[in-house]
Design a protein around this motif. Sequence first.
Motif, short mmCIF file in Angstrom:
data_model
loop_
_atom_site.label_atom_id
_atom_site.label_comp_id
_atom_site.label_asym_id
_atom_site.label_seq_id
_atom_site.Cartn_x
_atom_site.Cartn_y
_atom_site.Cartn_z
N LEU A 23 3.33 4.55 13.18
CA LEU A 23 2.40 4.84 12.39
C LEU A 23 2.85 5.03 10.89
O LEU A 23 4.01 5.89 10.79
CB LEU A 23 1.61 6.14 12.72
N ALA A 24 2.58 4.33 9.91
CA ALA A 24 2.95 4.53 8.48
C ALA A 24 1.80 5.11 7.75
O ALA A 24 0.77 4.55 7.72
CB ALA A 24 3.74 3.27 8.21
N MET A 25 2.11 5.86 6.96
CA MET A 25 1.22 6.46 5.63
C MET A 25 1.73 6.21 4.41
O MET A 25 2.54 6.37 4.11
CB MET A 25 1.00 7.77 6.14
N PHE A 26 0.81 5.33 3.44
CA PHE A 26 1.52 4.97 2.06
C PHE A 26 0.38 5.85 1.19
O PHE A 26 -0.91 5.87 1.53
CB PHE A 26 1.18 3.73 2.04
N ASP A 27 1.08 6.32 0.21
CA ASP A 27 0.24 6.99 -0.83
C ASP A 27 0.87 6.66 -2.33
O ASP A 27 1.84 6.92 -2.56
CB ASP A 27 0.22 8.49 -0.55
N LEU A 28 -0.21 5.99 -3.12
CA LEU A 28 0.15 5.73 -4.40
C LEU A 28 0.41 6.68 -5.28
O LEU A 28 -0.27 7.86 -5.22
CB LEU A 28 -0.75 4.60 -4.83
N ASP A 29 1.76 6.77 -5.77
CA ASP A 29 2.29 7.79 -6.75
C ASP A 29 1.29 7.81 -8.02
O ASP A 29 1.10 6.95 -8.59
CB ASP A 29 3.60 7.82 -7.07
N HIS A 30 1.02 9.12 -8.18
CA HIS A 30 0.36 9.64 -9.91
C HIS A 30 -0.95 8.52 -9.88
O HIS A 30 -0.80 8.12 -11.05
CB HIS A 30 1.42 9.22 -10.81
N PHE A 31 -1.50 8.16 -8.99
CA PHE A 31 -2.71 7.36 -9.01
C PHE A 31 -3.81 7.86 -10.04
O PHE A 31 -4.41 7.10 -10.85
CB PHE A 31 -3.35 6.84 -7.72
N LYS A 32 -3.86 9.01 -10.03
CA LYS A 32 -4.70 9.63 -11.05
C LYS A 32 -4.65 9.30 -12.42
O LYS A 32 -5.65 8.93 -13.33
CB LYS A 32 -5.10 11.21 -10.71
N SER A 33 -3.33 9.44 -12.70
CA SER A 33 -3.01 8.94 -14.01
C SER A 33 -3.30 7.51 -14.48
O SER A 33 -3.48 7.06 -15.49
CB SER A 33 -1.52 9.24 -14.50
N VAL A 34 -3.07 6.76 -13.54
CA VAL A 34 -3.69 5.14 -13.68
C VAL A 34 -5.02 5.20 -14.14
O VAL A 34 -5.33 4.46 -14.95
CB VAL A 34 -3.22 4.65 -12.38
N ASN A 35 -5.90 5.72 -13.33
CA ASN A 35 -7.34 5.62 -13.47
C ASN A 35 -7.51 6.29 -15.00
O ASN A 35 -8.23 5.86 -15.84
CB ASN A 35 -8.06 6.61 -12.38
N ASP A 36 -6.89 7.45 -15.35
CA ASP A 36 -7.25 7.99 -16.79
C ASP A 36 -6.61 7.22 -17.91
O ASP A 36 -7.23 7.08 -18.81
CB ASP A 36 -6.43 9.41 -16.72
#
Length: 576
Positions: free
Chosen positions: A448-461
């Motif tokens: 099982l692999a889990m991926f999380d985009l780094d600092h994604f909130k700043s991308v939206n901001d």
Amino acid sequence: MSYFVAASLTVAYTRFDGGVAFIWGATAILLADLVVRPRSEWPLPLAMCFVAGGAATACFGLGIVASLPFAVVNVAEAALGALLLRRFVSHCCHFESLPEIIAFFAIVGLAVPSLLGGAAGLIVHVITSGPILSNWLHFATGHALGAVTFTPLLMLARGGDVAGWTRKARPADGMEAVILALLVGSATLIVFSQTWLPLLFLPFLPMMVAVFRLGRLGAAASIVILTVLAIAATLDGTGPIGLIAGDDGLKAQFLQFYLTVAVLTILPAAAELRRRKQLFNSLQEASALSRLILDRTGDIIMRLDVDGTIRYVSPSLLAIAGYRPEDMLGQLPHTMIHEEDVPEVVRVHRLALAAPNDTFIVEYRARRGDGSLGWFETHTRATIDEQGTPTGVVSILREITRRKELENALTKDSLTDPLTSLANRRAFDLALDRQIAFTDKEQRAGCLAMFDLDHFKSVNDRFGHVSGDAVLRAFSNLLQSTLRTSDLVARYGGEEFVAILDGATVEQAELVCERVRANFAAAACRAEDGRVIRATVSVGIASITPGTTADQLLRIADQALYDAKANGRNRLVLAA
């Protein structure tokens, strides 16, 4: 007047031993009238017949002394018979069934004459010192014969059957009735006009023909014709009854027995024939209605034998499935059903035969006449014989292809993330449970692999949510293109993604997930305003091992992902 005439004739001509009359038809006249008349109107006809009967006894019978008691007995016979018929025979005026006729005979041909015959015998004994028993017997048999012979036709006439038949009859029907009456009369005259050849059975043949052609009216009219002519001839001294050795009373009793046999033969046959005609008409109406429904229904109706052989299929088969109904008769439906679904259809067929009181439903794929596949739903119920043994099944088939397509679309929507078109969290949870079950059963490895985009909130901001959605779609495309088709990729929520790497070792999972991480870090997305967006992803990997629950596995992978983020992000960590 008719009651007086009938009473006078029988009293005058059939008192052979000085006691009661051996034949009596007057009761039938009053009985038929009382049965159809409201009880509130009974006093007048009872009083009139009381006077008429008393006058007949006074003038032609035992005299004025006996007129009063005999008038009471005769009127009481009709009243009691009418009361019992109205109480126990629901359609006593129409003689529509054999049970009604049996009840009629039991009441007016046995119970009532026998009961009042004792009173008549006692009256004769008091007045003339005549024997009670023989007069009782003569009264009972004579009154019973008159009642069962003449009452049916009079009741049918009073009940409107004769008038109804007359209104509906065509000229040809009237002519046929006249011819049949002449045939019955001729046969009776032939039998009772000579004494050297006792052909007493001969009138029965035209009487049965009259029954088959005219029903109850033909039966009643034939009985009256036979009775009147036979009694007249016998009283005149002609006919085969004269061959009997004995006095006139014995001959009259034999004649009554003969006429009773005729009544008991003809009238029940008419009732049974009527019942069969009604049943036949009902079956014809039901068959016509069923055929209309089958021809116009939007479903396919099919009847199959116990072994599954098709015995009937409705015409709608051609419009719905593209097969001609006649081409399917004698075949098994297996030729149309998808081979993978045949066992389930056969199973349901056997279930229906085993439980005839239940209806079973099965869905399956079947080939249409043009070779295309469609989904069908069948409701099946067994047919049984009189012993309750299954003789086959009746099935109602309905095409449900559009419903299945809609169901599949709804299912897919409920398991798909609308932004990335990946599986959603619900679909992932179901897949993970299956993967763990397979691992426990088959010892098949996986990760099982889990991926999380780094600092994604700043991308939206910085770039806006539309651009953020573009980054999510870009990453989902990268996952799908890098992983195998046997692997499940899902958006777990927000900027978090998961993947089930089917059968992969930890080393293989690390290799492919590292490729995803590196490729995503090197890739670039563009915002709506043309600016370049660069993003990275952190990865946590856990091995799927037997005995591990889904919650435990997710916590292990999530902890590895947390360690990757805590150690600087844009990196991959294997669970310990």
